[in-house]
Design an enzyme around this catalytic site. Sequence first.
Site, PDB file in Angstrom:
ATOM      1  N   ASP A  61     -67.263 128.650  79.366  1.00  0.00           N
ATOM      2  CA  ASP A  61     -66.904 129.578  80.441  1.00  0.00           C
ATOM      3  C   ASP A  61     -67.454 129.034  81.764  1.00  0.00           C
ATOM      4  OD1 ASP A  61     -66.029 132.054  81.624  1.00  0.00           O
ATOM      5  OD2 ASP A  61     -68.124 132.638  81.704  1.00  0.00           O
ATOM      6  N   THR A  94     -62.143 131.213  85.961  1.00  0.00           N
ATOM      7  CA  THR A  94     -63.377 130.787  86.642  1.00  0.00           C
ATOM      8  C   THR A  94     -63.452 129.263  86.748  1.00  0.00           C
ATOM      9  OG1 THR A  94     -64.517 130.951  84.524  1.00  0.00           O
ATOM     10  CG2 THR A  94     -64.735 132.812  85.997  1.00  0.00           C
ATOM     11  N   THR A  95     -62.927 128.561  85.746  1.00  0.00           N
ATOM     12  CA  THR A  95     -62.929 127.091  85.799  1.00  0.00           C
ATOM     13  C   THR A  95     -61.798 126.614  86.710  1.00  0.00           C
ATOM     14  OG1 THR A  95     -63.748 127.058  83.523  1.00  0.00           O
ATOM     15  CG2 THR A  95     -62.898 124.999  84.400  1.00  0.00           C
ATOM     16  N   ASP A 387     -63.948 138.418  78.924  1.00  0.00           N
ATOM     17  CA  ASP A 387     -62.928 137.844  79.818  1.00  0.00           C
ATOM     18  C   ASP A 387     -61.563 138.458  79.534  1.00  0.00           C
ATOM     19  OD1 ASP A 387     -64.867 136.282  80.858  1.00  0.00           O
ATOM     20  OD2 ASP A 387     -64.069 134.362  80.196  1.00  0.00           O
TER      21      ASP A 387
END
Length: 531
Positions: A61, A94-95, A387
């Site tokens: 994550d 998020t990445t 998530d």
Amino acid sequence: MAIERLLKDEATEEKGERARMASFVGAMAIADLVKTTLGPKGMDKILQSTGRGHNVTVTNDGATILKSLHIDNPAAKVLVDISKVQDDEVGDGTTSVVVLAGELLREAEKLIMSKIHPMTIIEGYRMAAECARNALLKRTTDNKEDPEKFRSDLLKIATTTLCSKILSQDKEHFAKLAVDAVLKLKGSTNLESIQIIKKAGGSLSDSFLDEGFILDKKIGIGQPKRIENARILVANTAMDTDKVKIYGARVRVDSMAKVAQIETAEKEKMREKVQKIVAHGINCFVNRQLIYNFPEELFADAGILAIEHADFDGIERLALVTGGEIASTFDNPESVKLGRCKLIEEIMIGEDKLIHFSGVDMGQACTIVLRGASSHVLDEAERSLHDALCVLSQTVNDSRVLYGGGWPEMVMTREVDELARRTPGKKSHAIEAFSRALQIIPTTIADNAGLDSAELISRLRAEHHNAASAAGIDVLSGTVGDMEKLGISEAFKVKQAVLLSATEAAEMILRVDEIISCAPGGGRTGCEYKP
């Protein structure tokens, strides 16, 4: 004339090209760090703390990885912050947001080397971002009016989100758990009423969704094991004053009889307190603090189930889902709001006993029980599921859906390329650079799956020459696939947040032409000045 030094000795400053290069290098290094975790075949990172206990976290994550890093570079900190905001706002991407921001800066660096001014690049990027967003808006689908199709969309989004996580082996099972839990919220984005309990043992596929609320405590000896139509008083009060408090107090007596009198007085005081609590007409008492043997005995005699030392999150959530309020004084029973539920009973999960509250006042409350081989697996499973729950709860409100697998980036690239051809002047170079940067997401997905990204991206571009194409990367077969048939979908809100946050972060870093680092000064916590 000699100019006196403006800054103190310990301060450092970097100007112009050096400052810009330092910013670019830091941001690109952060993007390269998390790049390998992107996509269904992304790899995990082991994060080991150097502090006491050497805690180990295994995760892929992006936000979790970046939160754990101690970073000195100011531009890299900007990327860490956008990753955190993305996690808080929509839960996923998020990445992607960090990788895209890093690539936008990499392209901007080449343009600056070609003597194009940063403000011109920023202007071009803004035009391109607006064009890319409009391209996505035109291609969204919205099935909010059709419950069956909407549920199917949610399942596809949950499956796609979980694809790149540890839960990918059982993604259908967990997608169904997440969708069922979110649909219970009836449009609310408050995930407080969805509780996640982690119990080591069994396999991930043994995880299940339970109606109601589960409290991770045991029922005491001699207490009723089952209560129907429960009236629950949730409290945070001291129930351990049946013993003389020795710390910080000195009591002088001339005989043991006097000690007995003090203890009796303490007991009477506790008995009165218990009687006040019983007067509320309850049959279940849940306390944040300890309950000693004497009051526990009194509660058992009154036929009341007393639960002690419930963790604070536990009692806050219990008060929320049962419709009660946490009390600390008991003189006015009419002002205390009791919680209610249909049944309280003891259940077993693995080797552990827990207390189950079913038929709670708040109908949307539910508990997801995660099983797994170790605490590391369970922690990563919880992050993955969180998530998915965040993305789904946002999608219930904003029900626009896009295909996944690199399809949105190729749609945006096509429109941005068109814009670059229509735009005169140097801005067109910045718009072209934005178009190239967008392709980093499908490129990285392909690279991480061990595929030939150059070949796949060129084929994708050719497919997207047809405006109605649904082509994206199918990492399982290693070819270009139809995202509609494969059921790979993403939430529009996630993609929009990735696009806008990455562009704003890149713009912010591009504006920097000086970095001043100095020791904390008077009145302020320190200075890192970036005009």
